[in-house]
Write a protein that holds these residues in place. Structure first.
Motif, PDB file in Angstrom:
ATOM      1  N   PHE A 190      71.244  83.560  28.611  1.00 42.79           N
ATOM      2  CA  PHE A 190      70.183  82.710  28.156  1.00 42.79           C
ATOM      3  C   PHE A 190      68.941  82.908  29.019  1.00 42.79           C
ATOM      4  CE2 PHE A 190      68.077  78.668  28.193  1.00 42.79           C
ATOM      5  CZ  PHE A 190      67.950  78.476  26.991  1.00 42.79           C
ATOM      6  N   ASN A 191      67.891  82.705  28.364  1.00 46.69           N
ATOM      7  CA  ASN A 191      66.595  82.803  29.201  1.00 46.69           C
ATOM      8  C   ASN A 191      65.569  82.097  28.446  1.00 46.69           C
ATOM      9  OD1 ASN A 191      63.908  84.268  29.345  1.00 46.69           O
ATOM     10  ND2 ASN A 191      64.843  84.564  31.362  1.00 46.69           N
ATOM     11  N   ALA A 192      64.699  81.117  29.051  1.00 50.23           N
ATOM     12  CA  ALA A 192      63.593  80.604  28.471  1.00 50.23           C
ATOM     13  C   ALA A 192      62.390  80.706  29.597  1.00 50.23           C
ATOM     14  CB  ALA A 192      64.104  79.192  28.162  1.00 50.23           C
ATOM     15  N   SER A 193      61.465  81.003  29.489  1.00 48.40           N
ATOM     16  CA  SER A 193      60.356  81.013  30.343  1.00 48.40           C
ATOM     17  C   SER A 193      59.007  80.878  29.515  1.00 48.40           C
ATOM     18  CB  SER A 193      60.387  82.555  31.050  1.00 48.40           C
ATOM     19  OG  SER A 193      60.137  83.836  29.990  1.00 48.40           O
ATOM     20  N   SER A 194      58.171  80.346  30.479  1.00 46.39           N
ATOM     21  CA  SER A 194      56.870  80.041  29.787  1.00 46.39           C
ATOM     22  C   SER A 194      55.649  80.209  31.090  1.00 46.39           C
ATOM     23  CB  SER A 194      56.439  78.693  29.299  1.00 46.39           C
ATOM     24  OG  SER A 194      55.222  78.551  28.944  1.00 46.39           O
ATOM     25  N   THR A 195      55.261  81.493  31.394  1.00 48.74           N
ATOM     26  CA  THR A 195      54.202  81.472  32.519  1.00 48.74           C
ATOM     27  C   THR A 195      52.798  82.028  32.108  1.00 48.74           C
ATOM     28  OG1 THR A 195      55.172  83.723  32.965  1.00 48.74           O
ATOM     29  CG2 THR A 195      56.240  81.806  34.095  1.00 48.74           C
ATOM     30  N   GLY A 196      51.898  81.986  32.958  1.00 48.19           N
ATOM     31  CA  GLY A 196      50.762  82.547  32.852  1.00 48.19           C
ATOM     32  C   GLY A 196      49.975  82.003  31.480  1.00 48.19           C
ATOM     33  N   ASN A 197      50.118  80.654  31.256  1.00 45.18           N
ATOM     34  CA  ASN A 197      49.445  80.107  30.134  1.00 45.18           C
ATOM     35  C   ASN A 197      47.870  79.690  30.607  1.00 45.18           C
ATOM     36  OD1 ASN A 197      51.834  79.753  28.398  1.00 45.18           O
ATOM     37  ND2 ASN A 197      52.611  78.140  30.052  1.00 45.18           N
ATOM     38  N   LYS A 198      47.110  79.749  29.637  1.00 45.88           N
ATOM     39  CA  LYS A 198      45.843  79.287  29.675  1.00 45.88           C
ATOM     40  C   LYS A 198      45.251  78.090  28.582  1.00 45.88           C
ATOM     41  CE  LYS A 198      44.803  84.159  30.705  1.00 45.88           C
ATOM     42  NZ  LYS A 198      44.325  85.308  30.331  1.00 45.88           N
ATOM     43  N   GLY A 199      44.078  77.510  28.984  1.00 44.64           N
ATOM     44  CA  GLY A 199      43.591  76.839  28.109  1.00 44.64           C
ATOM     45  C   GLY A 199      42.973  75.369  28.557  1.00 44.64           C
ATOM     46  N   VAL A 222      49.307  79.301  24.925  1.00 43.10           N
ATOM     47  CA  VAL A 222      50.777  78.819  25.587  1.00 43.10           C
ATOM     48  C   VAL A 222      52.005  79.558  25.001  1.00 43.10           C
ATOM     49  CG1 VAL A 222      51.922  76.816  26.186  1.00 43.10           C
ATOM     50  CG2 VAL A 222      49.909  76.529  26.267  1.00 43.10           C
ATOM     51  N   ARG A 223      52.597  80.032  25.555  1.00 45.40           N
ATOM     52  CA  ARG A 223      53.567  81.030  24.911  1.00 45.40           C
ATOM     53  C   ARG A 223      55.061  80.597  25.889  1.00 45.40           C
ATOM     54  NH1 ARG A 223      54.104  85.937  22.083  1.00 45.40           N
ATOM     55  NH2 ARG A 223      56.332  86.876  22.327  1.00 45.40           N
ATOM     56  N   VAL A 224      56.041  80.522  24.751  1.00 45.01           N
ATOM     57  CA  VAL A 224      57.595  80.096  25.301  1.00 45.01           C
ATOM     58  C   VAL A 224      58.375  81.313  24.764  1.00 45.01           C
ATOM     59  CG1 VAL A 224      59.419  78.615  25.500  1.00 45.01           C
ATOM     60  CG2 VAL A 224      57.115  77.703  25.338  1.00 45.01           C
ATOM     61  N   ASN A 225      58.946  81.852  25.784  1.00 42.72           N
ATOM     62  CA  ASN A 225      59.784  83.105  25.318  1.00 42.72           C
ATOM     63  C   ASN A 225      61.402  82.482  25.324  1.00 42.72           C
ATOM     64  OD1 ASN A 225      57.728  85.380  24.797  1.00 42.72           O
ATOM     65  ND2 ASN A 225      57.655  85.512  27.085  1.00 42.72           N
ATOM     66  N   THR A 226      62.152  82.931  24.619  1.00 37.75           N
ATOM     67  CA  THR A 226      63.482  82.584  24.700  1.00 37.75           C
ATOM     68  C   THR A 226      64.425  83.866  23.904  1.00 37.75           C
ATOM     69  OG1 THR A 226      64.200  81.829  22.324  1.00 37.75           O
ATOM     70  CG2 THR A 226      63.143  80.371  23.920  1.00 37.75           C
ATOM     71  N   SER A 227      65.424  83.756  24.882  1.00 32.18           N
ATOM     72  CA  SER A 227      66.606  85.078  24.562  1.00 32.18           C
ATOM     73  C   SER A 227      67.980  84.047  24.382  1.00 32.18           C
ATOM     74  CB  SER A 227      66.624  86.262  25.152  1.00 32.18           C
ATOM     75  OG  SER A 227      67.126  85.981  26.506  1.00 32.18           O
ATOM     76  N   GLY A 228      68.794  84.357  23.461  1.00 28.80           N
ATOM     77  CA  GLY A 228      70.211  83.662  23.357  1.00 28.80           C
ATOM     78  C   GLY A 228      70.104  82.088  22.802  1.00 28.80           C
ATOM     79  N   TYR A 229      68.922  81.871  22.442  1.00 27.72           N
ATOM     80  CA  TYR A 229      68.788  80.497  21.745  1.00 27.72           C
ATOM     81  C   TYR A 229      68.795  80.574  20.494  1.00 27.72           C
ATOM     82  CZ  TYR A 229      66.001  76.595  20.146  1.00 27.72           C
ATOM     83  OH  TYR A 229      65.583  75.536  19.527  1.00 27.72           O
ATOM     84  N   ALA A 230      68.056  81.514  19.944  1.00 30.29           N
ATOM     85  CA  ALA A 230      67.862  81.685  18.262  1.00 30.29           C
ATOM     86  C   ALA A 230      69.432  81.508  17.629  1.00 30.29           C
ATOM     87  CB  ALA A 230      67.279  82.760  17.760  1.00 30.29           C
ATOM     88  N   SER A 231      70.543  82.088  18.026  1.00 24.95           N
ATOM     89  CA  SER A 231      71.542  81.885  17.414  1.00 24.95           C
ATOM     90  C   SER A 231      72.346  80.596  17.383  1.00 24.95           C
ATOM     91  CB  SER A 231      72.409  83.033  17.886  1.00 24.95           C
ATOM     92  OG  SER A 231      72.751  82.808  19.277  1.00 24.95           O
ATOM     93  N   LEU A 232      71.825  79.819  18.516  1.00 23.15           N
ATOM     94  CA  LEU A 232      72.496  78.477  18.919  1.00 23.15           C
ATOM     95  C   LEU A 232      71.650  77.612  17.664  1.00 23.15           C
ATOM     96  CD1 LEU A 232      72.383  78.230  22.603  1.00 23.15           C
ATOM     97  CD2 LEU A 232      74.273  78.665  21.207  1.00 23.15           C
TER      98      LEU A 232
END
Length: 469
Positions: A190-199, A222-232
């Motif tokens: 599982f991974n969730a990350s949100s870095t380097g956001n602006k505004g 603003v961006r949030v990336n996820t892997s291993g979450y969509a199937s849940l």
């Protein structure tokens, strides 16, 4: 998104009792020291860990705030306590949780100069900066912050659960220098990350304008990336408990992979004085399956709603001002969901230390140097750190390591880091024939009242260690 927060919160609650482990660093009769520095000196010829119990590591911490600041009964006004904390805490403060369980650990001597070690461990790592400006905006509103910017770059967090398969070699170059390396294969769960956001968001006074104030959102990205979450998320009616169970079921074969290395050395300047250093998890995770990414971007400016109140007959409808306002905001500020692959760096860890020995003794049990000088007292200092999205976090630890007998050893340490400047720790390791037990606890003062503690760390393990007779 709410499910992500709930899952991470549950895992934090389960594991909360720095990610670096100074109490085991350079302990030459524990195999776990090889995980922190593959080039460290060791004095055993083979080892085998009790599956799932050779290393259990739990740590959690926060800078700037403790549970006591919110939950204490000194002031019944919870809102005021939250306000006091938010006034004090900054966007540089952070929260972290790290857990590591060694599933399999083994190693053996190869010839006169090499020692092979390998195994499997599962790791959870969560690191989040306090989103100062968005939190103030949500909690207090903008009335008292006219002409001030609320910065969305304050939103920055990473969280991952993965399994690590590793193999390493420890090699004695000569009587002074030992080097080592470790190859790692990461299996992402599982991974969730949100870095380097602006505004930024701001409210500006506009005397003489169409309204008293103008609200602006400028350069939002603003961006949030996820892997291993969509199937849940696709599972209808899945509870948080079921989501955690599904994540744990992927422990050995995750859907995304990565590669990394550890490197280290130990150099004995004299019989008594040595220096060493290492880097861990110099590697990347490649997220290509079970992806769902969210992006919020755009620029918007509005003077609010300016309603008119014409006289209407019974068949006429009022102008849907709110709907018009919503459509304008939605047109300017976009929300996008995608399944784009992304890559993340693992949190790089680095260590550097020196060590000085006194109380000389001879123990003929080190494959690195035949009948090497062994000092019953070791005094050392370790500087360690972890690379994070806004820059490295550091810690310094001084320690006294005492070999009471060949089967009993302890270490006392004092450290300072961004959590606290009074971090006292202790480690004890004991062998019964070939069976070894160790226990290490850091920030012992915090254990007297965990609600007031900024951090806590605990390690323990059981294994079989064999030395030359």
């Amino acid at each position: 998104m709410r499910k992500i927060v709930l899952v991470l919160f549950l895992l934090c609650a389960m594991l909360s009792s720095g990610q670096n482990r100074p109490l085991l660093y350079s302990v030459d009769d524990l195999p776990q020291s090889l995980l922190q520095n593959p080039g460290t000196r060791i004095d055993f010829i083979r080892h085998f860990g009790v599956p799932f119990f050779s290393q259990i590591h739990l740590s959690a911490g926060s800078t700037g705030v403790t549970a006591y600041d919110i939950l204490s009964e000194s002031d019944p006004d919870v809102n005021q306590k939250v306000r006091n904390v938010m006034d004090r805490i900054t966007a540089g403060d952070y929260f972290s949780v790290n857990e590591q369980i060694e599933v399999l650990s083994l190693g053996w001597k190869m010839g006169d100069k090499m020692y092979f070690s390998g195994g499997i461990y599962q790791e959870l790592d969560i690191f989040a900066y306090f989103p100062k400006d968005p939190a103030v905006l949500a909690f207090e509103g903008n009335a008292d912050y006219i002409n001030q910017d609320f910065d969305f770059s304050d939103v920055s967090f990473t969280g991952e659960v993965l399994t690590v398969y590793h193999a390493g070699l420890n090699y004695k170059v000569d009587n002074q220098l030992t080097v080592g390396g470790r190859f790692k294969l990461y299996s992402g769960i599982f991974n969730a990350s949100s870095t380097g956001n602006k505004g930024v968001f701001r409210t500006v006074e506009t005397p003489g304008g169409p309204n008293f104030y103008r609200h602006e959102v400028i350069g939002l990205n603003v961006r949030v990336n996820t892997s291993g979450y969509a199937s849940l998320k696709e599972e209808e009616g899945m509870t948080v408990d079921e989501a955690v169970a599904e994540l744990l079921s992927r422990s050995f074969f995750g859907q995304n992979v990565g590669l990394g290395i550890d490197l280290g050395f130990n150099y004995r300047v004299t019989d008594q004085f040595s220096i060493n250093g290492s880097i861990q998890d110099l590697g990347l995770m490649f997220h290509q399956r079970d992806l769902e990414n969210y992006t919020y971007y755009g620029t918007s400016q509005t003077n609010g709603i300016q309603p008119l109140f014409p006289e209407l007959d019974q068949n006429e409808k009022a102008i849907p001002y709110w709907d018009v306002f919503e459509e304008r905001i939605d047109r300017d500020l976009n929300e996008q969901t995608s399944e784009e692959a992304y890559t993340t760096w693992r949190p790089l860890k680095f260590n550097a230390s020196f060590q000085f020995g006194t109380g000389k003794s001879i123990l003929p049990c080190d494959y690195l140097i035949s009948k090497k000088p062994r000092f019953m007292n070791l005094f050392g200092m370790l500087i360690s750190g972890v690379n994070r999205p806004k820059g490295p976090t550091y810690g310094v630890t001084a320690y006294w390591d005492r070999k009471v007998t060949d089967n009993l050893r302890f270490r006392l340490a004092y450290g300072a880091d961004e959590y606290t400047i009074t971090k006292f720790g202790a480690m004890v390791s004991s062998r019964f024939k070939n069976f070894n037990v160790y226990l290490a606890a850091n920030d012992i003062i915090g254990y007297t009242n965990l609600a007031k503690a900024n951090s806590a760390s605990l390690q323990l393990g059981f294994q079989f260690i064999f030395k030359e007779l």
